[in-house]
Design a protein around this motif. Structure first.
Motif, short mmCIF file in Angstrom:
data_model
loop_
_atom_site.label_atom_id
_atom_site.label_comp_id
_atom_site.label_asym_id
_atom_site.label_seq_id
_atom_site.Cartn_x
_atom_site.Cartn_y
_atom_site.Cartn_z
N SER A 83 3.54 -0.02 15.19
CA SER A 83 4.26 -0.64 14.06
C SER A 83 5.54 0.14 13.86
N TYR A 86 11.60 0.94 9.06
CA TYR A 86 12.84 1.64 8.76
C TYR A 86 12.86 1.93 7.27
N PRO A 88 14.89 2.55 4.14
CA PRO A 88 16.28 2.44 3.69
C PRO A 88 16.66 3.57 2.73
N GLU A 89 17.96 3.77 2.60
CA GLU A 89 18.43 4.89 1.78
C GLU A 89 18.38 4.58 0.29
N PRO A 92 13.72 0.72 -2.54
CA PRO A 92 12.36 1.26 -2.57
C PRO A 92 11.76 1.33 -1.16
N CYS A 93 10.84 2.25 -0.98
CA CYS A 93 10.19 2.40 0.34
C CYS A 93 9.43 1.11 0.68
N PRO A 94 9.67 0.54 1.84
CA PRO A 94 8.99 -0.71 2.18
C PRO A 94 7.53 -0.45 2.58
N PRO A 95 6.73 -1.52 2.72
CA PRO A 95 5.37 -1.34 3.21
C PRO A 95 5.38 -0.75 4.62
N ILE A 96 4.41 0.11 4.90
CA ILE A 96 4.32 0.71 6.23
C ILE A 96 3.06 0.19 6.89
N GLU A 97 3.24 -0.50 8.00
CA GLU A 97 2.08 -1.10 8.68
C GLU A 97 1.29 -0.05 9.45
N GLU A 106 14.19 7.11 10.04
CA GLU A 106 14.73 7.79 8.85
C GLU A 106 13.57 8.34 8.01
N ARG A 109 13.42 10.19 4.55
CA ARG A 109 13.55 9.49 3.27
C ARG A 109 12.20 9.05 2.70
#
Lengths: 218, 480
Positions: A83, A86, A88-89, A92-97, A106, A109
């Motif tokens: 999975s 990325y 982003p700076e 909010p932190c996106p879901p992590i699969e 990155e 972050r």
């Protein structure tokens, strides 16, 4: 000096602005993730071998434009169960699969909560980061392999990488413009290991050649 | 490694195709040794190239062969695919849009050989969903303003909390600079010009038509003006990279300037009107907004006041293709906004969705999950309509069928639906493939573990729409 000599246009495709160079686009524009991965000049076999072992983390450290994300995308294309996320700076932190392995771009972050979830998951990890996270990873029981990206971006690699991009924009059979080793050396002298800046410069050069109808050397 | 060369040959490579016209040709396959192909897929679609992150779309595709190619032979496969209706072909400086026929041979355990040939597309009209998206893109200035407000608030809070008196001093300095800028750029020109405004007769126009508008003001006192200038501009705006690597590139690709009234005196208390008009070029590029790639038309006005800050206003303009079948794009009376562009005799999608919403409410008890998915699938390119449909079904319990894709390690910072000890799963509805996110309670964990990537069936309640990932959010409850 980059040689952009015009070629005979393919019959029926004269309407295409780049046909005079036997190309269908400016070769140094943005690419899709898939194209970036296909065109990457990077060997990933060793890392693939390492990632088969449990609790293994590969981290790519380097400045912008050196090839961290390209390595991640290349690995991703070879690891169908992986999975990729990325971080982003300014969002909010996106879901992590969940994946095998989990690829995080990155990674410096990652917010505390997300980092804890990822590092305690026990999944094999591949991270691209500007900050060395080796100590934290080791604390969570990972065996860490660190690759400092950019050091190997010499003229020969630059030459192959940039000529691949031109080749990928080929319109039909016949010659397309190519960079010489001299061009690559000049670019390395100007931009060091920053391949992204080289691509930006070449984008402008190709565009100028098209707009003013130059035929010859840029 | 076996050689497998593909070549796409169009029957009419120099023809200009119109929306949804059929593109025909053949794909040549040349192999030097036996090659097993799990599918030769020929697709018709478009792609941006240039400075911006690539945007692309697919109109149609067909698999014309699967099996084994024998070495030393050349094969030919005919194709016949409809061209996409939008966007039109465009070649600019930072942005280009091309339509392609692409052939890709799926070869197990190897890179897929592929080939593509471009062809030209001229759009007949703007699909309603695209018009809506373009309108959104031009109205997006509100989001940065809101985001800017939030960032300023956080910054101010942090300054005051951590730095005390020094923080207050810094904030006062920043506020003074901001106020001065506002005072010079906004307040002073308005103070002198009274109630200046400018507008267009219609903001949606076809190529070759006339852009007509007017600058109007009533000044408090007599004012001498150096000039009133209007500029018709087309600007390519492309965004490359993401996060810290994000960069916005702008390039003006068309500019026509007019000095409307040089050295004019605006009399106190009298309404002054200054009309302007431009002729759009016959080959003007259409306004487009394709993710990170836009072509934006504007009329920019500047009132040049001697020894005083100038008054400026930028008015967006939408250039649409003329419908060659109906002899022109139909514009609704009144605002002339993009949302009102539609073809004669058709019903707008807006009307359709509203009607669907009404019938849903009437037959709420009979609504199935499959019907909900179908409705969302039909409007998936239009965020407004998706949200309208989702709004109508929030809180309704359905019998859900979902093909499991992947469990999430971390469900994101702002996801209030995740059960405290549960987790989120990405899934997809089997047909059509609408993406879903399922919030799974702890007690269903084992069940999902056993299913792996199979199909799960059970009860769930729609709780929202994840606009970032385009997924319908469903909360599962083992007690339902």
């Amino acid at each position: 000096m980059l040689n952009l000599r015009p070629v005979e246009k393919q019959t029926g495709l004269e309407w295409l602005p780049w046909a005079g160079l036997n190309l269908h686009r400016n070769p140094f524009g943005e690419l899709t993730s898939e194209e970036r991965s296909e065109l990457a000049v990077v060997e990933v076999d060793d890392w693939l071998e390492m990632l088969r072992k449990p609790m293994c983390a590969v981290q790519f450290i380097g400045a912008c434009g050196r090839g961290k994300t390209t390595r991640m995308l290349k690995l991703r294309s070879r690891l169908p169960e992986s999975s990729y996320t990325y971080i982003p700076e300014d969002l909010p932190c996106p879901p992590i699969e969940l994946g095998n392995p989990v690829l995080i771009d990155e990674a410096q972050r990652l917010p505390r909560a997300a980092r804890r979830r990822v590092f305690t998951s026990g999944c094999s990890l591949v991270i691209a980061t500007h900050r060395n996270l080796e100590r934290v990873l080791r604390k969570h029981g990972y065996r860490v392999i660190t690759e400092h990206v950019g050091a190997g971006n010499g003229p020969h690699l630059v030459l192959e990488s940039l000529n691949r991009r031109i080749e990928a924009s080929r319109l039909g059979k016949g010659p397309v413009p190519t960079l010489s080793l001299g061009d690559a050396k000049a670019l390395v002298k100007e931009f060091g290991s920053d391949i992204r800046s080289m691509e930006n410069k070449l984008y402008v050069l190709f565009q100028e050649c098209l707009e003013v109808g130059k035929d010859g050397k840029v | 490694m076996a050689k497998c060369d593909l070549v796409v040959e169009l029957d009419e490579p120099d023809r200009v195709y119109h929306s949804e016209e059929t593109v025909q040709g053949k794909v040549h396959v040349d192999v030097d040794s036996d090659v097993k192909c799990s599918g030769l897929v020929i697709s018709c679609g478009w792609k941006t190239h240039g400075r911006g992150n690539v945007a692309m779309g697919k109109a149609d595709e067909e698999t014309v062969f699967s099996g084994v190619w024998t070495g030393g032979n050349t094969y030919q496969y005919r194709f016949s695919l409809p061209a996409a209706s939008w966007p039109p072909t465009y070649h600019g400086k930072m942005l280009s849009i091309d339509h392609y026929i692409e052939a890709r041979a799926k070869i197990p355990w190897a890179f897929d050989p592929k080939a593509a040939t471009p062809f030209m597309v001229e759009a007949n009209g703007v699909p309603d969903v695209v018009a809506s998206a373009t309108r959104h893109a031009h109205a997006k200035t509100r989001i940065p303003k809101f985001a800017g407000g939030v960032i300023i608030a956080v910054f101010v809070g942090a300054q005051l909390f951590f730095m005390g008196a020094i923080g207050v001093a810094i904030m006062l300095l920043i506020s003074t600079v901001a106020f001065t800028l506002w005072f010079i750029r906004r307040f002073l020109p308005r103070y002198l010009l009274g109630q200046p405004d400018a507008f267009l007769e219609s903001d949606t126009l076809t190529r070759g038509s006339e852009v007509a508008g007017e600058f109007v003001t009533t000044t408090r006192k007599t004012v001498n003006i150096t000039a009133i200038r209007a500029v018709l501009r087309a600007t390519e705006v492309c965004i490359s990279g993401h996060g810290s690597n994000k960069k916005t590139h702008r390039k003006v690709v068309y500019e026509s300037k007019q000095e409307l009234q040089p050295n004019v005196t605006l009399q106190a208390g009298q309404e002054s009107r200054c009309p302007f008009s431009f002729q759009l070029p016959e080959d003007a590029a259409c306004s487009v907004s394709l993710d990170d790639n836009s072509l934006i038309w504007t009329v920019d006005l500047r009132v040049d006041i001697p020894r005083w800050p100038d008054w400026t206003k930028s008015i967006p303009l939408f250039i649409v293709p003329a419908d060659f079948r109906n002899g022109g794009v139909q514009l609704a009376s009144g605002s002339g906004s993009m949302s009102s562009v539609h073809h004669e005799g058709s019903t707008t999608d807006d009307e359709t969705v509203v009607n669907q919403g009404e019938s849903e409410t009437a037959e709420l008890g009979e609504l199935t999950f499959a019907e909900t998915v179908d409705q969302l699938w039909a409007v998936r390119s239009d965020r407004d309509r998706v949200e309208m449909v989702v709004e109508a079904v929030i809180g309704i319990s359905f019998e859900i069928t979902a093909k499991i894709e992947r469990r999430l390690l971390y469900a994101g910072d702002q996801d209030p639906h995740v059960y405290a000890d549960g987790y989120a799963v990405w899934a997809i509805y089997p047909n059509p493939g609408l993406p879903l996110v399922l919030y799974v309670p702890h007690e269903l964990g084992d069940e999902f573990e056993q299913i792996g990537r199979g199909v799960w069936t059970g009860k769930g309640v729609v709780v929202g729409w994840d606009s970032l990932h385009g997924r319908l959010q469903i909360k599962l409850d083992s007690t339902l």
